[in-house]
Scaffold this active site. Structure first.
Site, PDB file in Angstrom:
ATOM      1  N   GLY A 199       2.452   2.510  11.103  1.00  0.00           N
ATOM      2  CA  GLY A 199       3.488   3.553  11.035  1.00  0.00           C
ATOM      3  C   GLY A 199       4.202   3.825  12.344  1.00  0.00           C
ATOM      4  N   GLY A 241       2.761  -0.992   4.384  1.00  0.00           N
ATOM      5  CA  GLY A 241       2.768   0.427   4.014  1.00  0.00           C
ATOM      6  C   GLY A 241       4.184   0.903   3.745  1.00  0.00           C
ATOM      7  N   HIS A 268      -9.786   1.535   5.108  1.00  0.00           N
ATOM      8  CA  HIS A 268      -8.495   1.787   5.772  1.00  0.00           C
ATOM      9  C   HIS A 268      -8.694   2.799   6.902  1.00  0.00           C
ATOM     10  CE1 HIS A 268      -4.344   2.790   6.509  1.00  0.00           C
ATOM     11  NE2 HIS A 268      -4.000   1.708   5.821  1.00  0.00           N
ATOM     12  N   GLU A 281      -5.669  -4.502  10.760  1.00  0.00           N
ATOM     13  CA  GLU A 281      -4.653  -3.466  10.957  1.00  0.00           C
ATOM     14  C   GLU A 281      -4.963  -2.698  12.234  1.00  0.00           C
ATOM     15  OE1 GLU A 281      -2.497  -2.291   7.056  1.00  0.00           O
ATOM     16  OE2 GLU A 281      -4.200  -0.976   7.310  1.00  0.00           O
ATOM     17  N   LYS A 319       0.061   4.272  -0.284  1.00  0.00           N
ATOM     18  CA  LYS A 319      -0.578   5.481   0.276  1.00  0.00           C
ATOM     19  C   LYS A 319      -0.347   6.663  -0.674  1.00  0.00           C
ATOM     20  CE  LYS A 319      -0.231   3.398   4.761  1.00  0.00           C
ATOM     21  NZ  LYS A 319      -0.212   3.536   6.199  1.00  0.00           N
ATOM     22  N   SER A 341       3.193  -1.740  10.457  1.00  0.00           N
ATOM     23  CA  SER A 341       4.642  -1.773  10.736  1.00  0.00           C
ATOM     24  C   SER A 341       5.352  -3.064  10.331  1.00  0.00           C
ATOM     25  CB  SER A 341       4.913  -1.474  12.218  1.00  0.00           C
ATOM     26  OG  SER A 341       4.505  -0.167  12.536  1.00  0.00           O
ATOM     27  N   GLU A 377      -6.990   5.180   7.872  1.00  0.00           N
ATOM     28  CA  GLU A 377      -6.695   6.576   7.516  1.00  0.00           C
ATOM     29  C   GLU A 377      -7.912   7.239   6.874  1.00  0.00           C
ATOM     30  OE1 GLU A 377      -3.102   5.698   5.360  1.00  0.00           O
ATOM     31  OE2 GLU A 377      -2.067   5.295   7.246  1.00  0.00           O
ATOM     32  N   ASN A 404       0.864  -1.180   0.000  1.00  0.00           N
ATOM     33  CA  ASN A 404       0.000   0.000   0.000  1.00  0.00           C
ATOM     34  C   ASN A 404       0.902   1.232   0.000  1.00  0.00           C
ATOM     35  OD1 ASN A 404      -1.768   2.074   0.446  1.00  0.00           O
ATOM     36  ND2 ASN A 404      -2.442   1.406   2.486  1.00  0.00           N
TER      37      ASN A 404
HETATM   38  P1  13P Z   1       2.846   0.704   7.770  1.00  0.00           P
HETATM   39  O1  13P Z   1       3.374  -0.578   7.223  1.00  0.00           O
HETATM   40  O2  13P Z   1       3.601   1.911   7.254  1.00  0.00           O
HETATM   41  O3  13P Z   1       2.718   0.680   9.258  1.00  0.00           O
HETATM   42  O4  13P Z   1       1.369   0.912   7.186  1.00  0.00           O
HETATM   43  C1  13P Z   1       0.464  -0.120   7.323  1.00  0.00           C
HETATM   44  C2  13P Z   1      -0.740   0.212   6.540  1.00  0.00           C
HETATM   45  O5  13P Z   1      -1.480   1.118   6.854  1.00  0.00           O
HETATM   46  C3  13P Z   1      -0.994  -0.585   5.330  1.00  0.00           C
HETATM   47  O6  13P Z   1      -2.269  -0.384   4.834  1.00  0.00           O
END
Ligand code: 13P
Length: 241
Positions: free
Chosen positions: A169, A223, A94, A163, A8, A202, A96, A6
């Site tokens: 993150g 991510g 997601h 997640e 983003k 992460s 976010e 992903n």
């Molecule tokens: P990270 O791997 O950067 O923590 O992000 C995870 C994520 O949100 C994947 O959709």
């Protein structure tokens, strides 16, 4: 195992050059049983689908509008449009986007429109840190699954990505014990065949050694580490070593 990148809101046309390595890797024996899916920003779906035309790497979008048909929705893109430019998957729910106001009912409509457009769905669920501390993880996940998948028939096209919001993150991942229990709990919500379950939050080349031991997981949603081709390849290699 599935490895979903992903990206983003990162990446431009020149970032696609970094994927030459990944394409080469995807054609080598080292890929083993790994299936790769890249979810770039919408601006890169079309060029990426040309780039991946001679390999097995799949493409997904990161979100969609819930309307099945075209309409006066400035700035949005529906699943039919995503499918048309080469997406096979779409990430829905997601955290976010939940943070920006997407609720379970809207997510349910998005899932239905994705399936209608013949996209596979990566349906994200997860609790926040406050919810975890209040021991609400199970009830939050139950609700997200119940409303998100209400009247969704074709569950074989759904991947659930667990997640935990506090793991995204942050460099922090759940303990193996917690993760095993949570994944079991998610599976217990489905009567016959459960959807595939991914873990996200992460994931990196270091912690994959622990994460890969969790044997009821079908893959990872990655991510930050997926923006670096070497790290992404490393995660896949370490899963099988
Ligand atoms: P990270 O791997 O950067 O923590 O992000 C995870 C994520 O949100 C994947 O959709």
């Amino acid at each position: 195992m599935y490895f979903v990148a992903n990206w983003k809101m990162y990446g431009n046309l020149s970032s696609l050059n970094t994927l030459n390595k990944v394409i080469k890797f995807s054609k080598s024996k080292a890929i083993n049983k790994g299936r790769l899916i890249y979810c770039p920003p919408n601006t890169l779906i079309s060029p990426l689908s040309k780039k991946f035309s001679n390999c097995q790497i799949a493409i997904g979008a990161q979100n969609c509008h819930e309307n099945e048909s075209y309409g006066p929705f400035t700035g949005f893109v529906n699943c039919k449009m995503l499918k048309n430019i080469g997406a096979q998957f779409v990430i829905v729910g997601h955290s976010e986007n939940r943070k920006k106001g997407e609720n379970d009912k809207l997510i349910n409509l998005k899932i239905k429109s994705a399936l209608k457009a013949k996209l596979k769905v990566i349906f994200c669920i997860g609790e926040t840190l406050v919810e975890k501390r209040k021991k609400k993880t199970k009830s939050i996940l139950s609700n997200q699954i119940k409303i998100g998948l209400k009247k969704v028939k074709n569950k074989s096209k759904i991947f659930i990505a667990y997640e935990p919001v506090w793991a995204i993150g942050t460099g922090i991942i759940p303990s193996s014990n917690d993760l095993i229990k949570t994944v079991q709990f998610i599976k217990s919500k489905f009567k016959k065949k459960f959807p595939k379950i991914l873990y996200g939050g992460s994931v990196n080349p270091k912690n994959i050694k622990n994460l890969k031991e969790i044997d009821n997981i079908d893959g990872f949603l990655i991510g930050g580490a997926s923006q670096n081709a070497n790290k992404f390849i490393d995660i896949v290699k370490k899963t099988y070593s």
